[in-house]
Design an enzyme around this catalytic site. Structure first.
Site, PDB file in Angstrom:
ATOM      1  N   ASP A 228       0.842  -1.195   0.000  1.00 34.13           N
ATOM      2  CA  ASP A 228       0.000   0.000   0.000  1.00 34.13           C
ATOM      3  C   ASP A 228       0.877   1.245   0.000  1.00 34.13           C
ATOM      4  O   ASP A 228       1.463   1.609   1.025  1.00 34.13           O
ATOM      5  CB  ASP A 228      -0.925  -0.032   1.223  1.00 34.13           C
ATOM      6  CG  ASP A 228      -1.791   1.205   1.339  1.00 34.13           C
ATOM      7  OD1 ASP A 228      -1.928   1.938   0.335  1.00 34.13           O
ATOM      8  OD2 ASP A 228      -2.341   1.434   2.431  1.00 34.13           O
TER       9      ASP A 228
ATOM     10  N   ASP B  46      -1.927  -1.134  -3.981  1.00 31.27           N
ATOM     11  CA  ASP B  46      -2.166  -0.382  -5.208  1.00 31.27           C
ATOM     12  C   ASP B  46      -1.028  -0.581  -6.204  1.00 31.27           C
ATOM     13  O   ASP B  46      -0.008  -1.218  -5.899  1.00 31.27           O
ATOM     14  CB  ASP B  46      -2.341   1.103  -4.885  1.00 31.27           C
ATOM     15  CG  ASP B  46      -1.337   1.615  -3.861  1.00 31.27           C
ATOM     16  OD1 ASP B  46      -0.131   1.299  -4.003  1.00 31.27           O
ATOM     17  OD2 ASP B  46      -1.746   2.311  -2.915  1.00 31.27           O
TER      18      ASP B  46
ATOM     19  N   ASP C   7      -9.785 -15.412 -16.741  1.00 34.94           N
ATOM     20  CA  ASP C   7     -10.576 -15.912 -15.621  1.00 34.94           C
ATOM     21  C   ASP C   7     -11.774 -16.698 -16.125  1.00 34.94           C
ATOM     22  O   ASP C   7     -12.499 -16.252 -17.030  1.00 34.94           O
ATOM     23  CB  ASP C   7     -11.040 -14.723 -14.775  1.00 34.94           C
ATOM     24  CG  ASP C   7     -11.843 -15.137 -13.574  1.00 34.94           C
ATOM     25  OD1 ASP C   7     -11.246 -15.680 -12.627  1.00 34.94           O
ATOM     26  OD2 ASP C   7     -13.076 -14.927 -13.575  1.00 34.94           O
TER      27      ASP C   7
ATOM     28  N   GLU D  97      -7.827 -20.116 -17.105  1.00 33.71           N
ATOM     29  CA  GLU D  97      -8.271 -20.803 -15.891  1.00 33.71           C
ATOM     30  C   GLU D  97      -9.467 -21.666 -16.264  1.00 33.71           C
ATOM     31  O   GLU D  97     -10.457 -21.175 -16.811  1.00 33.71           O
ATOM     32  CB  GLU D  97      -8.685 -19.795 -14.818  1.00 33.71           C
ATOM     33  CG  GLU D  97      -9.200 -20.473 -13.556  1.00 33.71           C
ATOM     34  CD  GLU D  97     -10.101 -19.576 -12.718  1.00 33.71           C
ATOM     35  OE1 GLU D  97     -10.079 -19.720 -11.487  1.00 33.71           O
ATOM     36  OE2 GLU D  97     -10.842 -18.749 -13.280  1.00 33.71           O
TER      37      GLU D  97
ATOM     38  N   ASN E 298      -0.120   4.499  -0.807  1.00 38.24           N
ATOM     39  CA  ASN E 298      -0.751   5.747  -0.345  1.00 38.24           C
ATOM     40  C   ASN E 298      -1.371   5.613   1.039  1.00 38.24           C
ATOM     41  O   ASN E 298      -2.040   6.525   1.519  1.00 38.24           O
ATOM     42  CB  ASN E 298      -1.793   6.234  -1.359  1.00 38.24           C
ATOM     43  CG  ASN E 298      -2.981   5.293  -1.496  1.00 38.24           C
ATOM     44  OD1 ASN E 298      -2.983   4.196  -0.916  1.00 38.24           O
ATOM     45  ND2 ASN E 298      -3.989   5.697  -2.254  1.00 38.24           N
TER      46      ASN E 298
ATOM     47  N   ASP F 153      -3.869   3.866   2.501  1.00 37.95           N
ATOM     48  CA  ASP F 153      -5.313   3.894   2.762  1.00 37.95           C
ATOM     49  C   ASP F 153      -5.811   2.522   3.198  1.00 37.95           C
ATOM     50  O   ASP F 153      -7.022   2.310   3.324  1.00 37.95           O
ATOM     51  CB  ASP F 153      -6.072   4.377   1.521  1.00 37.95           C
ATOM     52  CG  ASP F 153      -5.916   3.443   0.319  1.00 37.95           C
ATOM     53  OD1 ASP F 153      -5.131   2.471   0.412  1.00 37.95           O
ATOM     54  OD2 ASP F 153      -6.557   3.703  -0.714  1.00 37.95           O
TER      55      ASP F 153
END
Length: 544
Positions: A22, A30, A201, A270, A24, A26
């Site tokens: 992370d 990201d 997916d 997948e 930033n 929060d």
């Protein structure tokens, strides 16, 4: 070796972006967080990273419900961040693969918002809509993987729509050629931005049976299928009609034709069907379908040499020219050291990665696997996964394998974020943090790195044929052969020392030169016996 495509024998490191790093602060990982850790990823010796969805989404299924296929969700960053990630990764020799969730969208996607309004709009046939039966019930008996019916009533249209997953994930109608083209255009958007490939997916879910025939019931004794047991009514059916339709092969060939316009790009599918290995063989056949496929056959609780041998031999007998990709962990299943080892750690985790990376094929390795992370025990009040919320307490969902990556033992939240993370960081994971294992020569992390580098020196492990050897439990043994190199590879899957006579392998000690230049080899040869300590690995070069 220079003639081989980069993805053959590659180790692909899966990043679940919410939980990796992370930047930033929060509480959610990201893209800038991934950029900040690219040097770490490069140090692992992997060939590529696969990043789970980071597209715009209401996050009902944490990114697998996409509302805009061509933009980044603000919680993960911007398109500029993604472009920077591609450039910096490529500079480090790392390929970039991203998820493409093609079979369904979010119910907040503009296509669906238009489609649901009435039965006459431009997008009216872009999703799977069907009239109710005469008594008002759903069109057929198809079920959702997440529990209950696979159909939801839409009052605007006075029809039901299909969703194989959450009701907020409506299925696209791939029988419509406009849908197929729009999906391919979205895929090409990312090819033009420089991605090296895609993990597709649930790729066998794109087409449905146009006649909407009921799925037949599955006998109770057969309901223990891969990924679903009798706790989930989804296991009560043979899923012959809601996925894996013959028409899907043509669409897969369209995907391959598109990728062939961008040399060096790759598609990894997948696959979860009633016979996943058969489907995997079909979907990777020839040079006009998917480059690679992976199934859930090694993502189960079944951990015996016999079962692994059965899966590999079954696939090898069916896949003549296709290429498998093996996985023993991902963001949907319990972490492998807990699932297979009952929380065994150390040498067990090292052996597992060596084993999966020594089979013929490529490898998907999930973040935290290189640290030997165990499954986290998430309290009910902390559960985020809708699957877990629905099936609690019999099934706690997928959050236990999705907790944040531990970077620094003594930092808040193990260095993942200064804010409260979206899932808690278990104390036992902090003890396995990267900064702890960096300083330990024989740590799981350093073993992982060392093995990846050593493996690259042996083309037989990257590209070679495989021949399974007949050994008693709990020993898994096989040879890998490529050009003038043949290796014999053995693993002791148990916590008890084992021994094996070389003559039982139709070999003798004069024919085998033990390869001891990497950290994982703990076995030895004495006279006619191969001695395998607990969770031992053995690699030997065979003379002609």
């Amino acid at each position: 070796m220079s003639e081989q495509m980069w993805w053959r024998g590659a180790v692909i490191y899966q990043i679940y972006p919410r939980s990796f790093n992370d930047a930033n602060h929060d509480g959610i990982g990201d893209l800038p967080g991934i950029i900040a850790k690219l040097d770490y990823i490069a140090s692992l010796g992997v060939d590529a990273i696969w990043i789970s969805p980071f597209f715009k989404s209401p996050m009902k299924d944490f990114g697998y419900d996409i509302s805009d296929y061509r933009d980044i969700d603000p919680i993960f960053g911007t398109l500029a961040d993604f472009d920077e990630l591609v450039v910096k990764a490529h500079a480090l020799g790392i390929k970039i693969m991203i998820d493409q969730v093609l079979s369904h969208t979010s119910d907040q996607h503009q296509w669906f918002l238009e489609s649901r309004e009435d039965q006459d709009n431009d997008k009216s046939d872009w999703y799977v809509w069907a009239d109710a039966k005469a008594d008002g019930t759903a069109p057929n008996n198809w079920l959702s993987i997440f529990g209950g019916t696979g159909w939801t009533w839409e009052p605007r249209r006075q029809q039901y729509y299909l969703h194989n997953f959450l009701s907020s994930q409506p299925d696209l109608n791939f029988h419509n050629p406009e849908v197929r083209q729009a999906v391919l255009d979205n895929v090409e958007f990312w090819l033009k931005r420089g991605v090296d490939g895609f993990r597709l997916d649930a790729i066998n879910f794109c087409f449905h049976d146009a006649q909407l025939r009921d799925n037949p019931a599955k006998p109770k004794e057969l309901r223990q299928s891969i990924g679903f047991d009798e706790k989930n009514p989804y296991a009560y059916q043979y899923h012959y009609y809601n996925n894996t339709q013959d028409e899907n092969l043509g669409f897969i060939e369209s995907i391959r034709a598109l990728l062939d316009k961008y040399p060096g790009t790759v598609a990894l599918g997948e696959i979860s069907s009633e016979d996943s290995l058969k489907t995997m063989a079909e979907y990777t056949q020839g040079d006009h379908r998917l480059h690679m496929g992976y199934s859930f056959d090694l993502l189960t609780d079944n951990f015996t040499a016999g079962y692994i041998k059965q899966v590999v031999s079954s696939l090898e007998s069916r896949v003549s020219d296709g290429w498998p990709c093996w996985s023993i962990s991902n963001h949907d299943v319990q972490r492998v050291v807990s699932r297979w080892g009952g929380y065994q750690q150390g040498e067990f985790a090292k052996m597992l990665f060596a084993m999966i990376a020594s089979l013929r094929g490529s490898v998907c390795s999930y973040q935290g696997e290189e640290l030997g992370l165990t499954e986290a025990d998430i309290a009910y009040e902390d559960i985020q996964d809708p699957y877990g919320i629905t099936f609690w307490p019999q099934f706690k969902g997928r959050d236990g394998c999705r907790t944040p990556h531990p970077w620094h033992k003594e930092q808040v939240n193990a260095g993942f974020s200064q804010a409260k993370p979206w899932l808690p960081v278990p104390a036992e994971h902090a003890d396995k943090a990267v900064d702890v294992q960096e300083t330990q020569v024989d740590s799981i992390l350093n073993s992982y790195r060392h093995f990846n580098q050593w493996r690259k020196k042996h083309p037989s492990l990257l590209y070679g044929d495989i021949e399974l050897l007949d050994c008693p439990e709990p020993i898994l043994a096989f040879t890998r052969s490529y050009q003038d190199e043949t290796l014999v590879v053995c693993f002791n899957l148990s916590d008890k020392a084992q021994q094996l006579t070389l003559s039982s392998l139709q070999m003798n000690e004069q024919q085998i030169t033990a390869l001891t230049e990497h950290q994982l080899v703990t076995a030895s040869i004495e006279a006619d016996k191969l001695l395998l300590p607990a969770f031992a690995s053995f690699y030997g070069k065979l003379s002609s």
